[in-house]
Design a protein around this motif. Sequence first.
Motif, short mmCIF file in Angstrom:
data_model
loop_
_atom_site.label_atom_id
_atom_site.label_comp_id
_atom_site.label_asym_id
_atom_site.label_seq_id
_atom_site.Cartn_x
_atom_site.Cartn_y
_atom_site.Cartn_z
N GLY A 44 2.42 4.34 11.89
CA GLY A 44 2.25 3.09 11.15
C GLY A 44 2.31 3.29 9.64
N LEU A 45 3.16 4.22 9.20
CA LEU A 45 3.29 4.52 7.78
C LEU A 45 4.55 3.86 7.22
CD1 LEU A 45 2.43 8.32 7.89
CD2 LEU A 45 0.91 6.42 7.27
N CYS A 46 4.55 3.65 5.93
CA CYS A 46 5.70 3.06 5.24
C CYS A 46 6.94 3.91 5.51
CB CYS A 46 5.42 2.99 3.74
SG CYS A 46 6.84 2.47 2.76
N PRO A 47 8.04 3.30 5.94
CA PRO A 47 9.25 4.08 6.22
C PRO A 47 9.95 4.58 4.96
CG PRO A 47 9.66 1.77 6.63
CD PRO A 47 8.20 1.90 6.32
N HIS A 48 9.54 4.07 3.79
CA HIS A 48 10.16 4.53 2.54
C HIS A 48 9.44 5.75 1.97
CE1 HIS A 48 12.32 4.33 -1.24
NE2 HIS A 48 11.15 4.38 -1.88
N CYS A 49 8.12 5.63 1.79
CA CYS A 49 7.38 6.73 1.14
C CYS A 49 6.58 7.58 2.14
CB CYS A 49 6.43 6.18 0.08
SG CYS A 49 5.07 5.19 0.73
N GLY A 50 6.27 7.04 3.31
CA GLY A 50 5.51 7.79 4.30
C GLY A 50 4.03 7.90 3.99
N LYS A 51 3.55 7.16 2.98
CA LYS A 51 2.14 7.24 2.59
C LYS A 51 1.40 5.92 2.80
CE LYS A 51 2.74 10.95 -0.73
NZ LYS A 51 4.10 11.19 -1.02
N GLY A 52 2.02 4.82 2.44
CA GLY A 52 1.37 3.51 2.57
C GLY A 52 1.28 3.06 4.02
N LYS A 53 0.41 2.10 4.26
CA LYS A 53 0.23 1.58 5.62
C LYS A 53 1.24 0.46 5.89
CE LYS A 53 -4.59 2.75 5.87
NZ LYS A 53 -5.95 2.30 6.01
N MET A 54 1.77 0.45 7.12
CA MET A 54 2.72 -0.56 7.52
C MET A 54 2.03 -1.81 8.06
SD MET A 54 5.78 -0.27 10.39
CE MET A 54 6.38 1.27 9.78
N PHE A 55 0.83 -1.65 8.63
CA PHE A 55 0.14 -2.76 9.27
C PHE A 55 -1.13 -3.14 8.53
CE2 PHE A 55 2.48 -0.60 12.64
CZ PHE A 55 3.17 -1.66 13.21
N LYS A 56 -1.41 -4.46 8.46
CA LYS A 56 -2.68 -4.90 7.90
C LYS A 56 -3.65 -5.30 9.00
CE LYS A 56 -0.72 -9.36 6.53
NZ LYS A 56 -0.53 -10.24 5.39
N SER A 57 -3.17 -5.49 10.20
CA SER A 57 -4.02 -5.69 11.38
C SER A 57 -3.27 -5.10 12.57
CB SER A 57 -4.34 -7.17 11.57
OG SER A 57 -3.17 -7.91 11.86
N TRP A 58 -3.72 -5.39 13.78
CA TRP A 58 -3.15 -4.75 14.97
C TRP A 58 -1.63 -4.80 14.99
CZ3 TRP A 58 -3.70 -1.22 18.34
CH2 TRP A 58 -2.98 -1.21 19.53
N LEU A 59 -1.04 -5.99 14.84
CA LEU A 59 0.42 -6.11 14.88
C LEU A 59 1.00 -6.82 13.66
CD1 LEU A 59 0.98 -7.00 18.64
CD2 LEU A 59 1.49 -4.85 17.50
N LYS A 60 0.19 -7.16 12.69
CA LYS A 60 0.65 -7.87 11.49
C LYS A 60 1.10 -6.87 10.44
CE LYS A 60 0.92 -11.66 9.00
NZ LYS A 60 2.04 -12.51 9.16
N ILE A 61 2.35 -7.02 10.00
CA ILE A 61 2.93 -6.12 9.01
C ILE A 61 2.51 -6.58 7.61
CG2 ILE A 61 5.10 -5.28 8.03
CD1 ILE A 61 6.33 -5.64 10.79
N VAL A 62 2.23 -5.62 6.73
CA VAL A 62 1.87 -5.94 5.35
C VAL A 62 3.07 -6.57 4.64
CG1 VAL A 62 0.14 -4.11 5.16
CG2 VAL A 62 2.48 -3.64 4.50
#
Length: 143
Positions: free
Chosen positions: A19-37
């Motif tokens: 669930g990491l950012c596909p660009h940097c690999g550090k940020g989170k991709m999800f803000k809840s179970w299935l909701k994308i930031v």
Amino acid sequence: MELDESEKTAWIFKSGWKGLCPHCGKGKMFKSWLKIVDRCDVCGLDYRFASPDDGPAFFSLTFVAFPLLFLIVWMQVALELPVVLLFVIAIPLMGLGCVLPLRPIKGWLVASQYVNRSVEAGTEKLWGDMHAREDEKRGRDED
């Protein structure tokens, strides 16, 4: 930075599964179970490109529900369990088996869309116009 195919595949699975950012690999991709930031909090990647739609549910049903269904049918035929006991086993097994993989599958699909730069054919201009209007509206609302 251009990745070869094996590196792309490894990166897609790593960032999607975790669930990491596909660009940097550090940020989170999800803000809840299935909701994308909306944006990556580390690199600022805009996730408006992400549209996994019903893909996670399809893959979960295809790769999890069908095999579990065959397992449950086999249990009934081979072990001749009472129907009530079969339901007590089958319902939680099917529910958890289909829900738990949704997040990693969705992460995998979003990462795959980003790494492969996939868009629906012929819609680049439409998406650009739509996002320009959203940005313009957001700018007016902030003023």
